[in-house]
Structures are given as structure tokens and as C-alpha cells.
Design a protein around this motif. Structure first.
Motif, PDB file in Angstrom:
ATOM      1  N   SER A  45       0.839  -1.204   0.000  1.00 55.19           N
ATOM      2  CA  SER A  45       0.000   0.000   0.000  1.00 55.19           C
ATOM      3  C   SER A  45       0.872   1.252   0.000  1.00 55.19           C
ATOM      4  O   SER A  45       2.027   1.230   0.443  1.00 55.19           O
ATOM      5  CB  SER A  45      -0.934   0.002   1.216  1.00 55.19           C
ATOM      6  N   LEU A  46       0.285   2.328  -0.502  1.00 58.73           N
ATOM      7  CA  LEU A  46       1.046   3.577  -0.612  1.00 58.73           C
ATOM      8  C   LEU A  46       1.441   4.125   0.754  1.00 58.73           C
ATOM      9  O   LEU A  46       2.410   4.865   0.879  1.00 58.73           O
ATOM     10  CB  LEU A  46       0.206   4.620  -1.371  1.00 58.73           C
ATOM     11  N   SER A  47       0.678   3.763   1.780  1.00 59.98           N
ATOM     12  CA  SER A  47       0.995   4.292   3.112  1.00 59.98           C
ATOM     13  C   SER A  47       2.185   3.568   3.753  1.00 59.98           C
ATOM     14  O   SER A  47       2.839   4.108   4.627  1.00 59.98           O
ATOM     15  CB  SER A  47      -0.238   4.186   4.023  1.00 59.98           C
ATOM     16  N   THR A  48       2.450   2.334   3.310  1.00 62.67           N
ATOM     17  CA  THR A  48       3.557   1.597   3.940  1.00 62.67           C
ATOM     18  C   THR A  48       4.798   1.510   3.059  1.00 62.67           C
ATOM     19  O   THR A  48       5.897   1.305   3.566  1.00 62.67           O
ATOM     20  CB  THR A  48       3.121   0.154   4.296  1.00 62.67           C
ATOM     21  N   LEU A  49       4.618   1.663   1.746  1.00 62.26           N
ATOM     22  CA  LEU A  49       5.777   1.533   0.838  1.00 62.26           C
ATOM     23  C   LEU A  49       6.931   2.483   1.202  1.00 62.26           C
ATOM     24  O   LEU A  49       8.080   2.044   1.232  1.00 62.26           O
ATOM     25  CB  LEU A  49       5.341   1.762  -0.612  1.00 62.26           C
ATOM     26  N   PRO A  50       6.645   3.761   1.491  1.00 63.18           N
ATOM     27  CA  PRO A  50       7.765   4.636   1.834  1.00 63.18           C
ATOM     28  C   PRO A  50       8.539   4.137   3.069  1.00 63.18           C
ATOM     29  O   PRO A  50       9.765   4.227   3.111  1.00 63.18           O
ATOM     30  CB  PRO A  50       7.088   5.987   2.138  1.00 63.18           C
ATOM     31  N   VAL A  51       7.791   3.591   4.060  1.00 57.37           N
ATOM     32  CA  VAL A  51       8.466   3.097   5.267  1.00 57.37           C
ATOM     33  C   VAL A  51       9.315   1.877   4.917  1.00 57.37           C
ATOM     34  O   VAL A  51      10.481   1.774   5.320  1.00 57.37           O
ATOM     35  CB  VAL A  51       7.423   2.726   6.361  1.00 57.37           C
ATOM     36  N   THR A  52       8.714   0.973   4.138  1.00 56.88           N
ATOM     37  CA  THR A  52       9.446  -0.241   3.746  1.00 56.88           C
ATOM     38  C   THR A  52      10.704   0.131   2.964  1.00 56.88           C
ATOM     39  O   THR A  52      11.795  -0.388   3.229  1.00 56.88           O
ATOM     40  CB  THR A  52       8.543  -1.137   2.870  1.00 56.88           C
ATOM     41  N   LEU A  53      10.538   1.033   2.001  1.00 61.04           N
ATOM     42  CA  LEU A  53      11.680   1.413   1.168  1.00 61.04           C
ATOM     43  C   LEU A  53      12.718   2.210   1.951  1.00 61.04           C
ATOM     44  O   LEU A  53      13.881   2.283   1.556  1.00 61.04           O
ATOM     45  CB  LEU A  53      11.199   2.207  -0.054  1.00 61.04           C
ATOM     46  N   ALA A  54      12.309   2.817   3.065  1.00 63.31           N
ATOM     47  CA  ALA A  54      13.274   3.524   3.906  1.00 63.31           C
ATOM     48  C   ALA A  54      14.077   2.535   4.753  1.00 63.31           C
ATOM     49  O   ALA A  54      15.219   2.806   5.124  1.00 63.31           O
ATOM     50  CB  ALA A  54      12.549   4.528   4.801  1.00 63.31           C
ATOM     51  N   ILE A  55      13.446   1.407   5.060  1.00 74.27           N
ATOM     52  CA  ILE A  55      14.132   0.409   5.877  1.00 74.27           C
ATOM     53  C   ILE A  55      15.294  -0.225   5.085  1.00 74.27           C
ATOM     54  O   ILE A  55      16.347  -0.519   5.642  1.00 74.27           O
ATOM     55  CB  ILE A  55      13.124  -0.676   6.360  1.00 74.27           C
ATOM     56  N   ALA A  56      15.105  -0.394   3.768  1.00 72.40           N
ATOM     57  CA  ALA A  56      16.122  -1.060   2.940  1.00 72.40           C
ATOM     58  C   ALA A  56      17.485  -0.358   3.011  1.00 72.40           C
ATOM     59  O   ALA A  56      18.491  -1.007   3.336  1.00 72.40           O
ATOM     60  CB  ALA A  56      15.619  -1.165   1.503  1.00 72.40           C
ATOM     61  N   PRO A  57      17.576   0.962   2.760  1.00 76.50           N
ATOM     62  CA  PRO A  57      18.900   1.590   2.855  1.00 76.50           C
ATOM     63  C   PRO A  57      19.480   1.565   4.275  1.00 76.50           C
ATOM     64  O   PRO A  57      20.695   1.497   4.449  1.00 76.50           O
ATOM     65  CB  PRO A  57      18.661   3.033   2.393  1.00 76.50           C
TER      66      PRO A  57
END
Lengths: 85, 447
Positions: A45-57
């Protein structure tokens, strides 16, 4: 000034490691969904993708620190061995 | 000096003081397109069926204004002070409205109005002369409170449609007299409660109706400023005329000038006027010779044990102004246009996880902290009532409604009740403060 040469193999390896970090981030998201009993739609979902993608780096950075430490220890050990010989 | 003598003296006096007029804000950039706006409102309201619960919107369903002379509405503005000039500017943008006359007995105010008005409206110092104009369809009154009733009654008697700024009138009896006259006349009578035409307030009303916050259990309203409310920079002989809000002979102070707006909203949302009220007020900061309190605190009792708490002050503006509609499932803050659920839906799992880790790593756990921590205000962001709030707070739209109603010659349904109920409620608060006792709704009056 000496040019720093990063071999293509190294770049591919780093990309592969970062990819693993992205997968890890999605894994964390999946665990959170299960743990907090949230709908699976949160995985993309658009609300969680930014958080998930922030966790990767962040994971890549932390992994980099660990790799740096391992490298430093290896370097020190190798130096000690070569001195003894 | 008795009130009637003052009224004779100030007959035709404009509202808000001249010479010291604050700069008039620029007009709203775009004209209201009624049909598009109605469609937009229907979306906000959820369905156009909801609009049937807003009978005062009916004039906005009228056909677009044509170029025919019969489509022109010729209006006069009585009182061209700061508020009057603001209304004047909006009227100039209202389709089909022609400003035919301006009236103010303070020359600087009148000149300011004439400067703002397009064309060549006739200028008057006495509103009674203006009302003699046979080709004037209606008047817009923006004068001090004590002049509302005599001006409204005179205008209705002269068969002019009336738009009058809030609050309705200076006394219970005057409120009833104006309401009776307006009803009997069959003319358009509108009071300046622009929140009736605000998209956010209507959205909030729809939400309350749908049970989004549960039944209303309390309404808290406040209007705080940190200013003296005093106009300066003019000859002392104009003190009472220009600072009329500070003197009891001309105004009921904070209750009618600010509180009437919030009492109107409370009556609207609770579906009935208050049963009684008790209040206190004092001058505890601006001890500059004024008669009206610089802070007031009033509790109103409504049906079913519900209360409305209103306070207003002129010595602190930290909390500004707000109307809070409270229910067991949520809170709506009308002026900031946000809604807060009592138990908001949980955050996404990943966000909860990150927050938990963050708390574990960085949160300092107080040892022996206050036991009331769980009762402290929750730092919730809420959600907006309307995604893209309009730049119009309802003032421009209400003037469109007035012009359309005048053109059609049909009174705006429900408007007299809104005017009467809010006018009386505001006065009840002031009377309670003055008399130091509970004031009951004057049921004996027949509006």
C-alpha cells in the motif's frame, strides 16, 4: 592522483546485496502484518511503501558497518599472520 | 442619555468607525459559479438529498443570472465601515447585483464606500432617506447592534428586503419584533451567519447527522484575542460612535459581537435553542474606561442534559477561536475544519513496529511521573473535513443566496429562526453576566 577503480563485479555484488536488503525490508513488513494482525494489502500500500523502502537503505547501511568491521578484523589477522611468517 | 435619543442622534450611522478603517481585504479572486458549487457541495454532503435538510440553500438552486434588467437586484448598503465595506466588495462580485445607494453618517466611511463601489451609487447620511428610494430592492445593514432593530423594522416597513449583520438585535423584545415583522412582511430577511453557507460546517453537520462522533454530548466554543478592541486615532468626540462595542448603550459586547456566531452554530448543531444559561464576566485587563467586559464565560443548558460552554477574552490569543463538537466517538473542530476519532484506526503494522522500536531505543521512562499522563491531550492530527477548503468562509455565498432570493422575491426558509435563536442566546449570556443569575429562554415572547 590515483584513480579509484571499482570493478564491475563489485558493483553487481553491491546491487545484489541492496536487493537482499529490499527483500529483507518487505520481510519485516510481512512480519509486522502478521504480528499486528493487519491486512496483507499493507504489503504494497502507498501508506507503507515509503516506510518499507526507507528500511532497505538503513539495513544496507547497518550491513555495510558490519561488513566493514569484518573486513577490518580480517585485515588485522592477515597482517599478524604475514608478520609471523 | 436614553437609547431612543441615541438612536435619533446616530440615525444613519455607519457601523465600524471611519477614519480608522482597517484596510479592506481584496475581493475573492473568482466569482462563485452556483451550479458548480452546488455540485461540489452535494459531493461534500454525500448526496444531494442532504441539501434538502439545508433549506436556506434553496436560493442557490436558481437559474443563472441573465443580462435582462429584470435580473438586476438593486441594493443599498447601510454602514460602510470595515464590515460594510467588506460586504460591499463581495456584493460587487455577486452576479446580478447593482449597488444603488450607500449610507453612512460618518463622511470618511461613506467616502471609503463610494471609492470602493463601481458606478455612481447615491450617497446618504440618513438611512431613512435612502429607504425612500422607490427603485431600491433591498438593503444590507452593517451597523452597530443597537441600530439593527430600528433599521430592519424601517426597511421592512418600506418594503425592502433585508440582509442584516449579526447579532439580530439589542434586546429580547427587539429580536421578537424584528422576527415578527420579517415573517409578516413576506420579504427576504437574512442575518449574517455565514457559517450556514460554509462547506466545512455543512460537511461537519452531515458527519454529525451520520453518527460519526455519536450523539453530541457537549459543545465547547471560545474566541480569544489579544487586543483592546479599541479603535484609536480620531477626535475624542467620536469615542462612543467608533468604539461602540465597548459601551453598553450600543452593544452587548463579546456575547453579541463574537459569541452570537458560536451560539448560532450550537443551536444549529443541537437542533434547538438553549433552555437557560449562567455566566460571568469582568474587566480584568483592559481597564481603559470601557463598560463592556474584556472576558466572558457562559454555560448554556440545552435539552437532554447537554451543555454549550462559551468563553471569550481579549488578553490572550494562544488558543484563538474554535468550536468543538464533542461526542463519545469523536471530536469535530469546526473552525479549523478537522475531525478527530476517539479511537482512530490503528496505524499500518510496519509503522507500529518502527514506533515500537523507536520507543524502546529512545523513550525516557519517567520514574514516579504524574498519574494523569493517560488523561493528557492526545497529540492526534485528525483528518480534514474538506480536502480542499474554499477561500470563502460562506460570506460570499450567503450574499449570492440573498441576491437570488431578492430576485425571486421569496424569503429564505429557516433564516428568521436562525437569526432569532442566535440573537436571543447571545443576549441571554450577557444578561446573565449582568444580572448574576440564571437566565431562562424567553418562551413568553412570540417571535
Amino acid at each position: 592522483m590515483k584513480d579509484l577503480v571499482i570493478p564491475g563485479r563489485r558493483i553487481v555484488r553491491e546491487i545484489w546485496i541492496f536487493g537482499q536488503c529490499v527483500l529483507f525490508a518487505f520481510g519485516v513488513n510481512a512480519c509486522a502484518i502478521v504480528g499486528y494482525e493487519r491486512p496483507w494489502s499493507e504489503l504494497v500500500s502507498l501508506s507503507t511503501l515509503p516506510v518499507t523502502l526507507a528500511i532497505a537503505p538503513v539495513a544496507y547501511l547497518l550491513l555495510g558497518i558490519v561488513r566493514l568491521l569484518i573486513g577490518a578484523v580480517r585485515f588485522l589477522l592477515r597482517r599478524r599472520v604475514s608478520r609471523k611468517s | 442619555m436614553d437609547l431612543s435619543r441615541r438612536r435619533r442622534e446616530f440615525a444613519g450611522l455607519g457601523a465600524d468607525a471611519a477614519g480608522v478603517n482597517p484596510p479592506v481585504p481584496p475581493p475573492t479572486p473568482k466569482l462563485l459559479r452556483r451550479r458548480a458549487f452546488l455540485r461540489e457541495l452535494a459531493v461534500i454532503a454525500g448526496s444531494s438529498a442532504v441539501l434538502t435538510k439545508l433549506p436556506w440553500w434553496s436560493p442557490l438552486r436558481a437559474d443563472p443570472v441573465g443580462d435582462a434588467p429584470s435580473d438586476r437586484v438593486r441594493l443599498g448598503v447601510i454602514g460602510t465601515g470595515s464590515r460594510g465595506n467588506r460586504l460591499l466588495r463581495l456584493l460587487l462580485e455577486t452576479p446580478g447585483v447593482e449597488i444603488a445607494a450607500l449610507c453612512d453618517d460618518y463622511e470618511l466611511n461613506l467616502n471609503a464606500g463610494l471609492k470602493n463601489a463601481r458606478g455612481r451609487p447615491r450617497a446618504f447620511a440618513d438611512y431613512r432617506r435612502m429607504l425612500e428610494m422607490p427603485d431600491l430592492d433591498g438593503v444590507v445593514i452593517a451597523t452597530p447592534l443597537y441600530l439593527h432593530a430600528p433599521m430592519c423594522l424601517a426597511a421592512l416597513a418600506a418594503r425592502k428586503h433585508v440582509f442584516c449583520e449579526k447579532s439580530l438585535a439589542y434586546s429580547f423584545e427587539e429580536c421578537a419584533a424584528v422576527s415578527r415583522a420579517a415573517r409578516a412582511s413576506g420579504l427576504v430577511f437574512q442575518i449574517g451567519h455565514q457559517r450556514l453557507y460554509s462547506a466545512e460546517f455543512i460537511r461537519a453537520h452531515v458527519l454529525v447527522d451520520s453518527g460519526a462522533i455519536g450523539p453530541i454530548t457537549q459543545i465547547r466554543a471560545y474566541w480569544h484575542r489579544n487586543s483592546s478592541w479599541r479603535r484609536t486615532g480620531f477626535s475624542p468626540e467620536y469615542e462612543h460612535r467608533l468604539n461602540w462595542r465597548l459601551y453598553r448603550a450600543y452593544s452587548a459586547g463579546l456575547m453579541t459581537e463574537l459569541g452570537s456566531h458560536h451560539m448560532h452554530v450550537a443551536n444549529w448543531f443541537l437542533g434547538a435553542p438553549p433552555l437557560s444559561c449562567v455566566g460571568y464576566g469582568s474587566i480584568n485587563h483592559w481597564k481603559d474606561g470601557r463598560e463592556m467586559d474584556d472576558n466572558v464565560n457562559v454555560i448554556y443548558r440545552y435539552r437532554d442534559g447537554r451543555h454549550v460552554i462559551f468563553d471569550s477574552m481579549l488578553s490572550n490569543r494562544f488558543y484563538g477561536m474554535e468550536v468543538q463538537i464533542l461526542g463519545p466517538h469523536g471530536t469535530i473542530e469546526l473552525e479549523s475544519g478537522r475531525m478527530y476519532a476517539e479511537n482512530p484506526p490503528p496505524a499500518p503494522g510496519i509503522v507500529q513496529l518502527v514506533n515500537r522500536l523507536e520507543k524502546r531505543l529512545f523513550e525516557v521512562i519517567p520514574v514516579g511521573g504524574p498519574s494523569w499522563v493517560p488523561d493528557l491531550k492526545q497529540d492526534a492530527k485528525g483528518r480534514p473535513l474538506v480536502e480542499e477548503p474554499s477561500s470563502d468562509d460562506g460570506t460570499a455565498t450567503q450574499l449570492v443566496a440573498f441576491a437570488n432570493a431578492v430576485r425571486a422575491g421569496r424569503p429564505i426558509p429557516g433564516m428568521i429562526e436562525h437569526a432569532y435563536n442566535s440573537g436571543i442566546a447571545a443576549l441571554m449570556g450577557q444578561f446573565s453576566i449582568e444580572q448574576g443569575r440564571e437566565i431562562l429562554w424567553p418562551a413568553q415572547l412570540k417571535p
